[in-house]
Design an enzyme around this catalytic site. Structure first.
Site, PDB file in Angstrom:
ATOM      1  N   ARG A 141      -3.416  -5.609   1.808  1.00 33.50           N
ATOM      2  CA  ARG A 141      -2.827  -6.334   0.680  1.00 33.50           C
ATOM      3  C   ARG A 141      -2.211  -5.347  -0.292  1.00 33.50           C
ATOM      4  NH1 ARG A 141      -6.681  -9.557  -0.517  1.00 33.50           N
ATOM      5  NH2 ARG A 141      -5.664 -11.491   0.036  1.00 33.50           N
TER       6      ARG A 141
ATOM      7  N   GLY B 283      -0.725   5.840  -1.338  1.00 38.71           N
ATOM      8  CA  GLY B 283      -0.252   7.093  -1.939  1.00 38.71           C
ATOM      9  C   GLY B 283       0.301   8.093  -0.955  1.00 38.71           C
ATOM     10  N   GLU B 284      -0.143   8.029   0.295  1.00 37.54           N
ATOM     11  CA  GLU B 284       0.208   9.092   1.230  1.00 37.54           C
ATOM     12  C   GLU B 284       0.937   8.630   2.480  1.00 37.54           C
ATOM     13  OE1 GLU B 284      -3.378  12.190   0.734  1.00 37.54           O
ATOM     14  OE2 GLU B 284      -3.871  10.090   0.457  1.00 37.54           O
TER      15      GLU B 284
END
Lengths: 758, 332
Positions: free
Chosen positions: A644, A720-721
């Site tokens: 999600r 984030g990555e």
């Protein structure tokens, strides 16, 4: 199937803020300059520090002459290993939450020089300019010892590390008979890759301001991804009681992993503040940003064997990386290769070579950003040899369960990433032959790659205080390094309690707040978000209880599961006319505030039996000048499966930023080391290149639907990555498609393409 | 900080008078000098601020050329309509350099005097004969991707970083200087030096010399010229190789040619023999390649920059091809 705690009401309200592109709640502060960073805090008597960096890579200091510097009016003190106070003795006192196995570097500890730019003295003066000038007058003599900084020259001088760092498992044991299976395969790819060392280069340089208060306590404003990590470190190293120090980092100007460990400017500022009993600021210069932590240089071999129909028969992935003499920095690099594709014969091997460098440091998608591109270029080479579409080859070997463990994935919508990404990009129009697409003098190349990153979760606590005025303050000692933590935590809290975003404040970046781990590994939404949800659930329960006890309450006898929270009200789910505002519940029950604290843990049983990962498919168009070899990324489509998406706006920004990183990694970023000096030479923004606006094309980000009940109570994985992981390989593959030139040495600068265009 | 005195000159003569003492530097835009002072690479004892002198105009000359004031900003020069129309390669070269912010600050005279971007020049812990004569050259045998392939010495392989100067070299600009011994004109080709055994000296300026203007001759090659800059990223990077090319065409034949290279030497590199090889010849890639090979005949690479030799050849061919094809001055 593992039983998952029920989620009463939560996320069932379509109008809640979760999933909405909410603007950054800290946006106004940032654009008006009201967000203050570590070097911006001050007190009237603030002293300024400037670090002196070693001129050599290895050896020892034989003499330090500080007389000329100390003679300048306004120079207060110069700290060196010769006059430093007694500090912690045992290694464990110097460890931090991200420290690998080994002996952490201790600034100013002794005369030994372990790496270039090692901090060797700290000048404290009444002004920054004076400190900087005085630092240049510190005369240091060295006894130079031979050093090794060249990984290629030391690639055979290796050892196999163990489980030497949190978050990384050693490679699994080989399965099948990979060497024989490779030899028996009718189609083979066996190639070597090199990846240059990269530095994090956040825009904000590392800085610490220690404010020394009259009562002797210290407020430490530090650039860090973990205020509590730094708090523990400084208390241990300087022998201070926990109550005497508070570490703050409410705003961080980018970090990308460079702030996961306490860096030496923190030590230096603390040293001066505790010794001089005054407020001190120490900020690194841009060249000094190359004096700690980097994505390590890597040499890899990937060998793939396949049947003529594309079925993978053998997969061998070996990697050698640099670490320092004092610590075993590991990022494993190879494990994702065993996880990404179905293959019966697999050997993954990871080794370290010790060099005279500072310890490398996690950098955005550590390991995966280096290892997955090698695999994904090899897959592209295999597709070329097979005459097979690169997407088809990946689907052919699609891993439905994790081949490394045999466990199912908690969710894996990579197939949808391939499908939607390819559609959006127009992949079907690609002509497969290299050099088959052009416009004028530009060769056009379309390349793709898959990406994978772990969906981790740690433990965190959060506190919530709901006031009688209906305003909610939630706090946890996590960090926001520009990722949007403030915003998504606010959304989660507002969603659980049905409050408008404006009524919720989230506090972070303060060691005195409830426990949270360092912010890294894309685990903050999962880790801290779960704690925020947990604590807000408790407030919610309290409100339902209080509401039920009120005289003539429309909620009397209604079970919590039958109450929904929206618009600042408690509402009976199946009769929405029965409602009470939160403020009425508070006032009616005489409650001035509700305070709760809660801790959230990962679903350990589910975690033990499943693999949790985010996935991506990246499609890239490059334009290569056929005469000059200049490379331009013309367009990028990145399709992401990450559970999600709490905030599509901040998540999209994360992916776009990571794609920019991928462009840098693919084409530009490289620390040039002069191995005679053992020193990085391009240690500034002019010559260490990161992408500029003109390098960055339109980046189209898609989030595919991915439902996951096991990953955490939010169903969210963190973004984030994952955005960087596939990008360098997709670029390399596109360059090959454009030019027929295969470059396996990142970054792919024009000279490497030019060499193949001859 | 390291102390220095600061004085504001109220006339060119005043500036020259103040600059007689050793350790004096003029400061105008400050975009390079102040960085170098902060990095401890240069440490003047006296700064003479010339930024308010009335040397910032761009004016037509009696000979049909253009006089660029030494203190005219790079941006104002690049966007000057006369420069854009009559000397489009110069406008293009300026806009290929630095950033909008820097071009707004940097002056034309300062651009001529900017120092190399060699890593070793900037890192005071390493040897550099240009920064510290006699200390050695770090780049030879070190990291030298951005270094010279032409005209270097065993003392220094640094390159001049300017874009603007490459176009000025191709245009045969003349540098107007006033100094303790009066005024003089320096042809652009003679303005910058090769390193030889005195790499610490970049130009032929003498102590106290002040650049007042840069004169462009009437001939601007506006019809057939270009500036091609090749670098490691699309903006905000110094040239690996750049080419200023100007042609005068007579149908398909080259009547006159100018060719200057940046990023390859201690000064903008011009080679009359290479230009001569073009004149009177058809404008074909083979001819252009031939001229490029003449220009690069003595080129010598180092460990990391040998690719520049072939890149320069290809860039010359591309730039001359573009210049030959171009009709009229492009309007940005």
């Amino acid at each position: 199937m593992i039983a998952i705690p029920s989620i009463p009401g939560f996320l069932r309200e379509p109008n809640g803020p979760i999933g909405k592109p909410v603007n950054r709640v800290d946006g106004r502060k940032k654009v008006t300059g009201d967000a203050h960073y570590a070097a911006e805090f001050t007190l009237p008597d603030l002293a300024h520090g400037c670090i002196v960096s070693s001129a050599i890579a290895r050896g020892r200091i034989t003499r330090i002459d500080t007389a000329a510097a100390l003679a300048l009016p306004g120079v207060i003190h110069i700290f060196t290993h010769e006059n430093r106070p007694s500090l912690a003795w045992f290694d464990r006192k110097w460890k931090d939450d991200d420290a690998p196995k080994g002996s952490p570097f201790r600034p100013l500890y002794d005369a030994e020089i372990h790496h270039a730019l090692q901090p060797v003295a700290l000048v404290i003066a009444e002004s920054f300019e004076l400190a900087r000038y005085a630092a240049r007058l510190v005369h240091i003599e060295y006894e130079v010892a031979p050093h090794q900084t060249n990984l290629r020259a030391n690639r055979a001088n290796t050892f196999t590390p163990g489980k030497d760092k949190g978050g990384f498992q050693p490679p699994p044991k080989p399965r099948g008979n990979p060497e024989q299976a490779f030899l028996d395969s009718p189609v083979q790819v066996d190639v070597e890759f090199t990846q240059a060392a990269e530095y994090h280069n956040p825009m904000e340089m590392h800085a610490t301001t220690v404010l020394h208060h009259d009562d002797g306590t210290l407020t430490v404003h530090d650039k860090t991804q973990g205020a509590q990590n730094c708090h523990t470190y400084v208390c241990n190293v300087f022998g201070l009681p926990k109550s005497a120090v508070r570490v703050m980092s409410p705003f961080v100007g980018g970090a990308f992993g460079s702030g996961l460990r306490p860096q030496h400017q923190l030590f230096m500022a603390m040293l001066a503040a505790t010794q001089l009993k005054r407020s001190v600021r120490v900020e690194l210069s841009r060249p000094q940003m190359f004096s700690f932590g980097h994505r390590p240089e890597t040499i890899q071999r990937v060998a793939l064997g396949a049947d003529r129909d594309g079925t993978l028969r053998a997969l061998i992935h070996e990697a050698v990386q640099e670490s320092s003499r004092n610590e075993n920095y590991v990022e494993i690099v190879v494990n994702w290769s065993g996880q990404q594709y179905t293959c019966d014969n697999v050997r993954l091997d990871y080794k370290l070579s010790r060099l005279d460098v500072h310890t490398p440091q996690d950098q955005r998608a550590p390991g995966a950003a280096t290892g997955v591109p090698a695999l994904e270029i090899a897959m592209d080479e295999l597709a070329c040899k097979l005459g097979m579409d690169p997407v088809e080859l990946r689907l052919k070997n699609y891993a439905e369960t994790d081949p490394n463990t045999g466990n199912p994935f908690s969710s894996k919508e990579l197939r949808a990433c391939f499908q939607h990404g390819a559609e959006r990009f127009g992949w079907a129009k690609r002509t497969p032959a290299p050099r088959s697409m052009r416009e004028g003098r530009e060769l056009i190349g379309w390349g793709m790659a898959a990406g994978v990153w772990d969906a981790m979760q740690g433990q965190a606590a959060a506190k919530a205080v709901l006031g009688v005025d209906g305003k909610l303050v939630v706090s946890s000692a996590t960090a926001d390094i520009g990722t949007g933590t403030y915003t998504v935590m606010t959304q989660i809290a507002a969603d659980v309690l049905g409050l408008p975003i404006e009524e919720v404040t989230f506090c972070l970046g303060d060691s005195s707040l409830p426990t949270a781990p360092i912010e890294g590994g894309s685990w903050t939404v999962s880790t801290v978000g779960s704690a925020v949800k947990a604590v807000c659930d408790r407030v919610r329960s309290q409100l339902v209880t209080l509401a039920g006890k009120l005289d003539n309450s429309p909620l009397k006898g209604v079970a919590e599961a039958d109450v929904l929270f929206a618009d600042g009200h408690l509402i009976v789910r199946n009769d929405r006319s029965r409602r009470l505002s939160i403020t009425d519940v508070m006032r009616g029950s005489g409650t001035l505030s509700i305070e709760e604290e809660a801790r959230a843990l990962p679903y350990l049983l589910a975690r033990a039996r499943h693999t949790f990962a985010t996935h991506s498919a990246v499609f890239v168009e490059v334009r290569v000048d056929e005469d000059l070899g200049t490379i331009r990324v013309a367009r990028v489509v990145s399709a992401i499966a990450a559970g999600r998406i709490i905030n599509p706006k901040t998540a999209r920004s994360q992916i776009q930023g990571a794609v920019v990183w991928g462009i840098g990694m693919g084409l530009e970023e490289e620390a040039f080391t002069d191995h005679r000096l053992g020193r990085v030479m391009n240690h500034d923004y002019a010559e260490y290149h990161v992408p500029v606006n003109a390098d960055v094309p339109e980046i189209d980000v898609l989030f595919v639907e991915e439902h996951d009940d096991m990953v955490n109570a939010l169903g969210a994985k963190g973004v984030g990555e994952i955005g960087i992981v596939g990008v360098p390989a997709a670029i390399a593959n596109a360059i090959h498609h454009a030019t027929g030139v295969r470059v396996r040495d990142f970054p792919i600068t024009l000279d490497k393409v030019l060499a193949g265009l001859r | 900080m390291r102390s220095f005195t600061y004085a504001r000159a109220d006339s060119a003569a005043d500036a020259v008078g103040r600059a007689g003492a050793s350790g004096t530097a003029f400061v105008a835009g400050g975009t390079n000098l102040l960085d170098l002072m902060k990095a401890d690479v240069v440490h003047p004892e006296r700064l003479v601020d010339i930024s308010r002198l009335p040397l910032d105009r761009i004016e037509d000359t009696a000979e049909g050329g253009l006089r660029l004031g030494a203190l005219a900003r790079n941006a104002d020069t690049a966007y000057d309509e006369r420069v854009q129309t009559r000397y489009p390669m110069l406008s293009k070269a300026i806009l290929a350099g630095a950033s909008a912010q820097l071009r707004n600050m940097a002056t034309n005279g300062g651009n001529l005097l900017q120092r190399t971007r060699c890593y070793y020049f900037y890192d005071t812990a390493t040897p550099c004969n240009k920064r510290e004569p006699g200390s050695g050259c770090g780049a030879i045998g070190g990291v030298n991707r951005i270094h010279a392939i032409l005209g270097a010495s065993d003392q220094c392989i640094a390159v001049h970083p300017s874009d603007l100067c490459v176009a000025l070299a191709a245009l045969e600009a003349v540098v107007q200087v006033t100094g303790p011994e009066g005024e003089r004109s320096i042809p652009f080709a003679e303005f910058h030096r090769l390193p030889g055994d005195r790499p610490e000296i970049d130009t032929v300026l003498r102590p106290g010399d002040l650049i007042t203007a840069i004169d462009l001759p009437a001939k601007g090659f506006a019809e057939h010229s270009t500036y091609l800059k090749i670098r490691d990223r699309a903006s905000y990077a110094f040239a690996l190789v750049s080419v200023a090319a100007g042609l005068e065409m007579d149908g398909g034949t080259v009547r006159d040619a100018r060719l200057a290279l940046g990023g390859v030497a201690h000064k903008p590199w011009r080679d009359p023999e290479a230009e001569a090889a073009l004149i009177g010849k058809p404008a074909t890639p083979d001819q252009f390649r031939g001229a490029a090979r003449v220009l690069l005949r003595d080129a010598k690479g180092h460990e990391h920059n040998s690719f520049k030799i072939e890149l320069a050849e290809r860039a010359i061919v591309r730039a001359l091809t573009e210049a030959a094809e171009r009709k009229g001055a492009p309007r940005p």
